[in-house]
Design a protein around this motif. Sequence first.
Motif, PDB file in Angstrom:
ATOM      1  N   LEU A   1      48.339-127.577 -50.670  1.00  0.00           N
ATOM      2  CA  LEU A   1      47.445-127.861 -51.892  1.00  0.00           C
ATOM      3  C   LEU A   1      45.701-127.813 -51.108  1.00  0.00           C
ATOM      4  O   LEU A   1      44.622-127.558 -51.854  1.00  0.00           O
ATOM      5  CB  LEU A   1      47.556-129.109 -52.513  1.00  0.00           C
ATOM      6  CG  LEU A   1      48.503-129.292 -53.043  1.00  0.00           C
ATOM      7  CD1 LEU A   1      48.683-131.045 -53.438  1.00  0.00           C
ATOM      8  CD2 LEU A   1      48.468-127.798 -54.324  1.00  0.00           C
ATOM      9  N   ALA A   2      45.902-127.922 -49.950  1.00  0.00           N
ATOM     10  CA  ALA A   2      44.594-128.363 -49.378  1.00  0.00           C
ATOM     11  C   ALA A   2      44.061-126.533 -48.404  1.00  0.00           C
ATOM     12  O   ALA A   2      42.857-126.443 -47.909  1.00  0.00           O
ATOM     13  CB  ALA A   2      44.336-128.774 -48.164  1.00  0.00           C
ATOM     14  N   SER A   3      45.000-125.858 -49.027  1.00  0.00           N
ATOM     15  CA  SER A   3      44.842-124.545 -48.660  1.00  0.00           C
ATOM     16  C   SER A   3      43.145-123.759 -48.870  1.00  0.00           C
ATOM     17  O   SER A   3      42.700-123.193 -48.333  1.00  0.00           O
ATOM     18  CB  SER A   3      45.617-123.245 -49.007  1.00  0.00           C
ATOM     19  OG  SER A   3      46.497-123.163 -49.937  1.00  0.00           O
ATOM     20  N   VAL A   4      42.557-124.398 -50.525  1.00  0.00           N
ATOM     21  CA  VAL A   4      41.653-124.136 -51.224  1.00  0.00           C
ATOM     22  C   VAL A   4      40.740-124.044 -50.386  1.00  0.00           C
ATOM     23  O   VAL A   4      39.553-123.697 -49.876  1.00  0.00           O
ATOM     24  CB  VAL A   4      41.673-123.848 -52.448  1.00  0.00           C
ATOM     25  CG1 VAL A   4      41.048-125.458 -53.343  1.00  0.00           C
ATOM     26  CG2 VAL A   4      40.519-123.347 -53.099  1.00  0.00           C
ATOM     27  N   LEU A   5      40.668-125.520 -49.898  1.00  0.00           N
ATOM     28  CA  LEU A   5      39.454-126.235 -49.127  1.00  0.00           C
ATOM     29  C   LEU A   5      39.660-125.387 -48.020  1.00  0.00           C
ATOM     30  O   LEU A   5      37.946-124.713 -47.614  1.00  0.00           O
ATOM     31  CB  LEU A   5      39.870-127.694 -48.967  1.00  0.00           C
ATOM     32  CG  LEU A   5      38.717-128.370 -47.761  1.00  0.00           C
ATOM     33  CD1 LEU A   5      37.479-128.003 -47.992  1.00  0.00           C
ATOM     34  CD2 LEU A   5      39.048-129.881 -48.244  1.00  0.00           C
ATOM     35  N   PHE A   6      40.745-125.071 -47.272  1.00  0.00           N
ATOM     36  CA  PHE A   6      40.242-124.192 -46.423  1.00  0.00           C
ATOM     37  C   PHE A   6      39.444-122.854 -45.911  1.00  0.00           C
ATOM     38  O   PHE A   6      39.737-122.258 -44.952  1.00  0.00           O
ATOM     39  CB  PHE A   6      41.757-124.575 -44.981  1.00  0.00           C
ATOM     40  CG  PHE A   6      41.777-125.361 -44.011  1.00  0.00           C
ATOM     41  CD1 PHE A   6      40.729-126.489 -44.241  1.00  0.00           C
ATOM     42  CD2 PHE A   6      42.822-126.650 -45.142  1.00  0.00           C
ATOM     43  CE1 PHE A   6      40.727-127.582 -44.131  1.00  0.00           C
ATOM     44  CE2 PHE A   6      42.958-127.710 -44.639  1.00  0.00           C
ATOM     45  CZ  PHE A   6      42.367-128.504 -43.569  1.00  0.00           C
ATOM     46  N   SER A   7      40.191-122.034 -47.458  1.00  0.00           N
ATOM     47  CA  SER A   7      39.620-120.926 -47.467  1.00  0.00           C
ATOM     48  C   SER A   7      38.581-120.949 -47.791  1.00  0.00           C
ATOM     49  O   SER A   7      37.145-120.185 -46.970  1.00  0.00           O
ATOM     50  CB  SER A   7      39.911-120.556 -49.232  1.00  0.00           C
ATOM     51  OG  SER A   7      42.046-120.258 -48.942  1.00  0.00           O
ATOM     52  N   PHE A   8      37.554-121.923 -48.135  1.00  0.00           N
ATOM     53  CA  PHE A   8      36.122-121.775 -47.876  1.00  0.00           C
ATOM     54  C   PHE A   8      35.450-122.819 -46.402  1.00  0.00           C
ATOM     55  O   PHE A   8      34.305-121.870 -46.553  1.00  0.00           O
ATOM     56  CB  PHE A   8      35.393-122.823 -49.042  1.00  0.00           C
ATOM     57  CG  PHE A   8      34.992-121.711 -50.840  1.00  0.00           C
ATOM     58  CD1 PHE A   8      34.144-121.901 -50.750  1.00  0.00           C
ATOM     59  CD2 PHE A   8      36.875-121.830 -51.122  1.00  0.00           C
ATOM     60  CE1 PHE A   8      34.387-120.853 -52.422  1.00  0.00           C
ATOM     61  CE2 PHE A   8      36.630-122.087 -52.748  1.00  0.00           C
ATOM     62  CZ  PHE A   8      35.612-121.066 -52.967  1.00  0.00           C
ATOM     63  N   THR A   9      36.043-123.067 -45.965  1.00  0.00           N
ATOM     64  CA  THR A   9      35.473-123.434 -44.669  1.00  0.00           C
ATOM     65  C   THR A   9      35.491-122.920 -43.870  1.00  0.00           C
ATOM     66  O   THR A   9      35.008-122.165 -42.950  1.00  0.00           O
ATOM     67  CB  THR A   9      36.270-125.014 -43.935  1.00  0.00           C
ATOM     68  OG1 THR A   9      37.594-124.840 -43.630  1.00  0.00           O
ATOM     69  CG2 THR A   9      35.851-127.005 -44.846  1.00  0.00           C
TER      70      THR A   9
END
Length: 285
Positions: free
Chosen positions: A242-250
């Motif tokens: 679930l947090a993978s999209v956030l980390f794609s941006f960070t």
Amino acid sequence: MASRIADKAQEVAKEDIDKAKVLLNDAARSGSYLYPIKGIIYFFGHPELWKPLRSRIVPYLTLYSGVLGSMFFFTYLPQLAIMAFVNGPLALFTTAFLILSESSTITGIVSKNYLLQDAILDTFDGTLMARNQHEMVAEGREVRSRGDSIQRLGKALKRPLERFGFKELVRYVMYLPLNFIPVVGTVIFVLLRGRARGESVHDRYFQLKRWPAARKSKWLQEHKGAYTGFGTVATLLEMVPLASVLFSFTNTVGAALWAADIEAKENEMAKSTAPGLRETAKKAE
């Protein structure tokens, strides 16, 4: 004959281990593995960089949840049965780790080709704008005179983010059997994926710098350890459910921060050598 084969295998294994040690040493000395973490900190400290993510968060989470749920429902038990033969009790965890990796890959293929491509491009360029690299960004898109680092981004003139290639799929399938080796195999699998991931993080930077393919290839080869370090940490972060999209941006922010630091260092070196060159030219006259 058998002894010669065994000796040759040991020799090859030693060479590979030595190469891996050099690679890891280069990665550690470069400090590149810290940039994904710096990206997280910088991202949360600059709310204007949240805009591209906010525009894509709902469709991405819908896609990721569907892929992850389907993978666990349809493939967990079959893969567990296979992994149990080689990993024993650890199979419960290694199978889950494998499915997270598979789900991340599938979601990444679809999202980066269709959902996130423009948003990730804006995030990279917006971070460079926030780091005062306006002239560099202007090489690849229109730049407005007012607004925050995202609002100033105009129409993109160049798009470096290529769609998912067949080579990446082949590579992933080739590396997948490594997970059958308890613990060590999974670590090697992540490192190999990290190396492949790292090779693409500065595609936009190389394009903005107008580097030809030969120069880009030489640079990546000379800094292989650094890009493997960044790519490995980025890969691990993007495997978090679930947090993978956030980390794609960070991770994109971290890659842009790294590019800005490289650029600042090159400019500083150019300024320090320029007086010396001018002095040499005067003496030659």
